[in-house]
Design a protein around this motif. Structure first.
Motif: not given
Length: 338
Positions: A139-148, A296-306, A326-330
């Motif tokens: 919930l903390i991670d999701r709340a942070l995502v919503a806040a940002y 690109c979603t910037h997740a860990a499995d994205e190829p050639e992510c910056g 981790r916030l993305l995964d949330a």
């Protein structure tokens, strides 16, 4: 012919389209609300809104021309009718002023319908107990995502520090730069008051984490019901049943900020949040993704992510990238499992 009509020519309902379909508006001349009073919605109960209008608590309903337009706690509105606040009086909300911020949630991650939780807040205070109940980072991670996403400043408020060391949880979020305050039962709240001063802060958290206890301590006449944690499930029961906006006591009659106590939640859907919106909250990471492949979603499995290129070149703190991902995964964790 009688002169007793339901509406007079100054009444907003007089200008509304009749209920029968296919008919035209009664007049093109719409009333002006320049002289309408301005109020702030502080709570809603079964369709009736309580507003603060020039210091008076006014009960109001939505005017019919607003249709399905939602009115939520924190909204600044224009209101007509009896705004004296006298017992039995009823006013009508005729306009909702533009919102500076909107905190949204969905019921689930595949729910296309966004629900506005609170309007015009400036800060999201995520209240989490360090024990009894155990902290749940989902919930903390999701709340942070919503806040940002809502452009709200996040604040971690850790309660019951007399039962557990806060460092274990804080180490998870330190790399994100999220500010925090730590409280304990019966302890002073000076640090928390300083963090809330001058802000309109939404208090969000699971049931049983101590939100109502904090509210009652910050606003002595709030009268929020305090619940207990179930010994079998380890979860709290819902005590606050509706959002309530309260002034923080300040000097004289002027509030030193506002807090909005929300009901304890069990889920927080994020179907409305896109990766490109989330990374904008982290300016240093956003700059590193300028050359990412399209989509690109910037997740860990994205190829050639910056972000991965920056990690390989030692240009960014690995813990910060891990925390952001981790916030993305949330966003993909079912909210009812939080």
């Amino acid at each position: 012919m009688g002169t007793n009509r339901r509406y007079d020519e100054q009444d907003i309902e007089h200008y509304d389209r009749p209920r029968r379909r296919g008919t035209r508006p009664r007049t093109k001349e719409r009333p002006s609300y320049d002289d309408a009073a301005t109020g702030t919605v502080v709570t809603i109960d079964r369709g009736r809104m309580t507003l603060l209008v020039d210091g008076a608590r006014v009960t109001a309903m939505k005017a019919r021309p607003l249709g399905r337009k939602a009115v939520v706690v924190g909204d600044r509105v224009k209101v007509v009718g009896d705004v004296s606040g006298a017992e039995g009086s009823l006013a009508r909300i005729v306009e909702v002023e533009p919102r500076s911020t909107v905190l949204r949630r969905t019921a689930d991650d595949d729910d296309p319908v966004e629900r506005v939780v609170v309007a015009n807040a400036t800060q999201l205070a995520i209240v989490t107990a360090l024990a009894d109940p155990e902290p749940r980072t989902g919930l903390i991670d999701r709340a942070l995502v919503a806040a940002y996403d809502a452009k709200l400043a996040p604040l971690l408020c850790l309660t019951k520090a007399d039962l557990a060391d806060p460092e274990t949880l804080l180490s998870t979020y330190r790399s994100l730069g999220v500010p925090w305050v730590v409280t304990q039962r019966g302890g002073r709240l000076d640090e928390l008051r300083d963090a809330l001063a001058g802000q309109t802060s939404v208090l969000l958290g699971h049931s049983g984490v101590g939100k109502s206890t904090l509210v009652n301590a910050l606003v002595p006449d709030a009268g929020r019901e305090v619940g207990q944690v179930n010994e079998v499930t380890g979860r709290g029961r819902h005590t606050s049943t509706s959002a309530l906006m309260l002034p923080l006591p300040g000097e004289g009659n002027r509030p030193d900020g506002w807090i909005i106590d929300t009901p304890g939640i069990r889920s927080f859907g994020l179907a409305h949040v896109q990766p490109e919106d989330l990374i904008e909250a982290f300016g240093d990471l956003d700059e590193l993704t300028e050359d990412c492949p399209r989509g690109c979603t910037h997740a860990a499995d994205e190829p050639e992510c910056g972000l991965d290129v920056a990690l390989a070149n030692g240009e960014v703190d690995p813990e910060r990238v891990t925390s952001f991902r981790r916030l993305l995964d949330a966003r993909s964790v079912p909210p009812y499992l939080l």
